[in-house]
Design an enzyme around this catalytic site. Structure first.
Site, PDB file in Angstrom:
ATOM      1  N   LYS A 182      -0.669   1.619   9.643  1.00  0.00           N
ATOM      2  CA  LYS A 182      -1.986   1.413   9.044  1.00  0.00           C
ATOM      3  C   LYS A 182      -3.015   2.054   9.967  1.00  0.00           C
ATOM      4  O   LYS A 182      -3.324   1.542  11.041  1.00  0.00           O
ATOM      5  CB  LYS A 182      -2.288  -0.078   8.893  1.00  0.00           C
ATOM      6  CG  LYS A 182      -3.550  -0.295   8.062  1.00  0.00           C
ATOM      7  CD  LYS A 182      -4.304  -1.542   8.438  1.00  0.00           C
ATOM      8  CE  LYS A 182      -5.178  -1.383   9.630  1.00  0.00           C
ATOM      9  NZ  LYS A 182      -6.299  -0.438   9.506  1.00  0.00           N
ATOM     10  N   GLY A 233      -6.134  -0.723  20.022  1.00  0.00           N
ATOM     11  CA  GLY A 233      -7.491  -0.969  19.531  1.00  0.00           C
ATOM     12  C   GLY A 233      -8.245  -1.806  20.532  1.00  0.00           C
ATOM     13  O   GLY A 233      -7.910  -1.833  21.724  1.00  0.00           O
ATOM     14  N   SER A 234      -9.237  -2.519  20.061  1.00  0.00           N
ATOM     15  CA  SER A 234     -10.109  -3.251  20.985  1.00  0.00           C
ATOM     16  C   SER A 234      -9.466  -4.571  21.427  1.00  0.00           C
ATOM     17  O   SER A 234      -8.592  -5.117  20.737  1.00  0.00           O
ATOM     18  CB  SER A 234     -11.448  -3.536  20.302  1.00  0.00           C
ATOM     19  OG  SER A 234     -11.236  -4.392  19.207  1.00  0.00           O
ATOM     20  N   THR A 235      -9.941  -5.084  22.533  1.00  0.00           N
ATOM     21  CA  THR A 235      -9.436  -6.361  23.048  1.00  0.00           C
ATOM     22  C   THR A 235      -9.742  -7.484  22.056  1.00  0.00           C
ATOM     23  O   THR A 235      -8.904  -8.369  21.823  1.00  0.00           O
ATOM     24  CB  THR A 235     -10.062  -6.638  24.430  1.00  0.00           C
ATOM     25  OG1 THR A 235      -9.574  -5.627  25.324  1.00  0.00           O
ATOM     26  CG2 THR A 235      -9.686  -8.005  24.968  1.00  0.00           C
ATOM     27  N   THR A 237      -9.946  -7.383  18.767  1.00  0.00           N
ATOM     28  CA  THR A 237      -8.983  -7.366  17.656  1.00  0.00           C
ATOM     29  C   THR A 237      -7.591  -7.719  18.154  1.00  0.00           C
ATOM     30  O   THR A 237      -6.830  -8.408  17.460  1.00  0.00           O
ATOM     31  CB  THR A 237      -8.978  -5.991  16.957  1.00  0.00           C
ATOM     32  OG1 THR A 237     -10.315  -5.630  16.634  1.00  0.00           O
ATOM     33  CG2 THR A 237      -8.155  -6.017  15.694  1.00  0.00           C
ATOM     34  N   GLY A 238      -7.257  -7.275  19.360  1.00  0.00           N
ATOM     35  CA  GLY A 238      -5.944  -7.598  19.940  1.00  0.00           C
ATOM     36  C   GLY A 238      -5.704  -9.099  19.977  1.00  0.00           C
ATOM     37  O   GLY A 238      -4.591  -9.574  19.761  1.00  0.00           O
ATOM     38  N   GLU A 255      -2.236  -2.324  23.205  1.00  0.00           N
ATOM     39  CA  GLU A 255      -2.945  -1.371  24.076  1.00  0.00           C
ATOM     40  C   GLU A 255      -4.419  -1.514  23.762  1.00  0.00           C
ATOM     41  O   GLU A 255      -4.861  -1.143  22.667  1.00  0.00           O
ATOM     42  CB  GLU A 255      -2.473   0.066  23.799  1.00  0.00           C
ATOM     43  CG  GLU A 255      -1.028   0.331  24.184  1.00  0.00           C
ATOM     44  CD  GLU A 255      -0.779   0.338  25.679  1.00  0.00           C
ATOM     45  OE1 GLU A 255      -1.750   0.210  26.458  1.00  0.00           O
ATOM     46  OE2 GLU A 255       0.386   0.446  26.075  1.00  0.00           O
ATOM     47  N   CYS A 289      -9.796   5.202  25.855  1.00  0.00           N
ATOM     48  CA  CYS A 289      -9.536   3.881  26.436  1.00  0.00           C
ATOM     49  C   CYS A 289      -9.487   3.968  27.953  1.00  0.00           C
ATOM     50  O   CYS A 289      -9.998   3.088  28.636  1.00  0.00           O
ATOM     51  CB  CYS A 289      -8.253   3.294  25.876  1.00  0.00           C
ATOM     52  SG  CYS A 289      -6.828   4.354  26.064  1.00  0.00           S
ATOM     53  N   GLU A 387     -17.585  -1.996  27.974  1.00  0.00           N
ATOM     54  CA  GLU A 387     -16.922  -0.726  27.666  1.00  0.00           C
ATOM     55  C   GLU A 387     -17.847   0.066  26.753  1.00  0.00           C
ATOM     56  O   GLU A 387     -17.990  -0.256  25.570  1.00  0.00           O
ATOM     57  CB  GLU A 387     -15.594  -1.018  26.944  1.00  0.00           C
ATOM     58  CG  GLU A 387     -14.840   0.232  26.604  1.00  0.00           C
ATOM     59  CD  GLU A 387     -13.586  -0.010  25.767  1.00  0.00           C
ATOM     60  OE1 GLU A 387     -13.571  -0.912  24.920  1.00  0.00           O
ATOM     61  OE2 GLU A 387     -12.633   0.761  25.951  1.00  0.00           O
TER      62      GLU A 387
END
Ligand code: NAD
Length: 483
Positions: A182, A233-235, A237-238, A255, A289, A387
């Site tokens: 996706k 992706g971002s922290t 969303t992680g 990651e 990143c 970030e």
């Protein structure tokens, strides 16, 4: 399933774009607009898969898993090499499409991204995880096998949409898994296209690509038929991913974001490394990143360093990535553009010293943030703590090594970092003290299929690449055999 089918896809790179589900191209009832960030105008419409179509792709991947996992490494290698060849045949179109949807410069960023992705597939195709004999006695032998997990769900971001996805495809497939990708809704087109190319060479269901709106990601992370989520992706969303995956005890590799420090040591040949540091921070418009997000320079030459950095930066041309003279493209999407404008406003409101850039042209179409250099903002400023993911570089003076190490480590992130100095041993000693997953010494952003890549602290969980990364696409299975 053993014959490699070299039929080429028929649709043009200019669209229309299709989902690939279970070996077939599919249209969706719904669609969404993809914007060219260099113009801010619509580029194409991408299919918005329904939940039923995502389920269909996962079911096809589950069916394909039986025969794909039963093939040996050699046969899977042949398929992956055929896939790399098919991608190579479309290399120029993929790179151009990447510029159009992502914004990055063609020659310096997009073509290398596509080339590296193709080379990655070829190199990984030749890697193996052999069966190990972990113990052998008079009475028994113990074997350790690494068996594939099943269906892998790959969820990817918009900064390196080709490379980051194919970094997942190659190790997942060679170890015997099947995959549903996706892509980010901001950059789905290259993924849809390489998904389409995959259908011409890989067996049905081995690799499907399903683009769509926000509901697809959570559906994948909760899906009982997906064995593992490989997420970049971002922290923020992680954290959603890991919570959602817990329900079915899915494996996850995450990651995530970073706030990498570069430390220029007191003995560094600082004039020589300005270009490397500049591109380490500003390459891909800072949307990297492992980009340098905080640049710590020893106070003895900080002022001269800032001047040299600004002089180098001023020579770059910002614009549409298809223009061969352009070296800095736009940021990728309106949301990011607005976020970065907020950081610039904060820099102004706080009265930090801006020595280059700082002002966004309100009349310019597209999402252009000029290269901005902030001279010595305080450690607790937004631009140092957060970030930024943009071509804004804080260059911070430091006096003492222990102090700069502490400042570099004072972050919830721990992705990468770099240390620069003539005395390699002293630089390595600092590298050893950084709480990150990766540190480069007198180098930046070198990656390789055998070099583990992953984040410490809130920058991730698990590793990509290297033997460690490949093994995370497998289940370690012990077989004890009585002699
Ligand atoms: P993002 O987290 O917003 O989105 C990443 C992907 O997750 C997209 O495909 C998105 O549609 C999907 N998603 C969104 N919500 C979801 C949910 N609830 N469940 C499942 N999936 C969901 O990240 P982004 O803005 O696309 O990418 C930028 C971020 O990615 C930065 O923080 C950057 O540092 C990080 N990044 C990390 C690495 C790395 O290797 N560590 C590499 C590139 C980018």
């Amino acid at each position: 399933m053993t014959n490699v089918n070299t039929r080429q896809p028929t649709a043009s790179f200019d669209g229309p774009y299709y989902l690939s589900i279970g070996g077939k191209l599919a249209v969706a009832d719904d669609s969404f607009e993809v914007i060219n960030p260099a113009t801010g105008a619509g580029l194409a419409r991408a299919p918005a898969a329904s939940i039923a179509q995502l389920d269909e792709a996962i079911a096809a991947a589950r069916t394909a898993f039986r025969s794909w996992s039963a093939l040996g490494y050699g046969e899977r290698q042949r398929y992956l090499e055929a896939y790399a060849d098919a991608l190579d045949a479309h290399r120029d179109e993929l790179a151009r499409l990447l510029v159009l949807e992502q914004g990055k410069p063609l020659k310096t960023m997009a073509e290398p991204e596509v080339d590296q992705a193709i080379s990655w597939i070829r190199q990984i195709a030749a890697r193996r995880i052999p069966v190990e004999i972990v113990e052998e006695t008079d009475s028994h032998v113990v074997e350790l096998h690494h068996t594939p997990l099943g269906v892998i769900g790959a969820i990817t971001p918009w900064n390196f949409p080709v490379l980051l996805a194919l970094w997942k495809v190659a190790p997942a497939l060679i170890t015997g898994n099947t995959m549903v990708i996706k892509p980010s809704p901001f950059t789905p087109l290259t993924s849809l296209r390489f998904g389409q190319i995959a259908q011409s060479v890989l067996p049905p269901g081995v690799l499907s690509v399903v683009s769509g709106k926000d509901e697809l990601g959570p559906h994948m992370t909760a899906h009982p038929e997906i064995a593992k989520i490989s997420f970049t992706g971002s922290t923020a969303t992680g954290k959603h991913v890991i919570r959602s995956a817990a329900g079915t005890m899915k494996r996850v590799t995450l990651e995530l974001g970073g706030n990498d420090a570069a430390i220029v040591m007191p003995d560094a040949d600082w004039e020589a490394i300005v270009p490397q540091l500049f591109w380490g921070a500003v390459g891909n418009s800072g949307q990297w990143c492992v980009g340098i997000k905080r640049l710590y320079v020893h106070r003895s030459f900080h002022a001269q360093f800032v001047d040299a950095f600004v002089a180098y930066a001023a020579r770059q041309k910002m614009g549409d990535g298809l223009d061969p003279e352009v070296t800095v493209g736009p940021v990728q999407n309106r949301m990011q553009f607005d976020k970065v404008k907020g950081i610039l406003e904060d820099i102004k409101a706080q009265g930090y010293k801006v020595v280059l850039g700082g002002d966004v042209d309100p009349d310019r179409p597209g999402y252009f943030i000029p290269v901005t250099v902030v001279d010595n903002p305080p450690e607790n400023s937004l631009i140092v703590r957060e970030e930024q993911f943009a071509p804004i570089v804080p260059i911070i003076a430091y006096d003492d090594i222990d102090d700069v190490v502490e400042r570099a480590n004072d972050s919830p992130y721990g992705l990468g970092g770099s240390v620069w100095g003539r005395d390699t041993q002293a630089a390595v000693a600092v590298a050893n003290r950084l709480e990150t997953g990766m540190v480069w010494v007198n180098e930046i952003h070198i990656q390789g299929v055998d070099i583990p890549f992953g984040g410490h602290k809130q920058s991730g969980l698990g590793t990509e690449h290297g033997d460690e990364g490949r093994r995370l696409f497998t289940n370690p299975k012990t077989i004890l055999i009585r002699k």
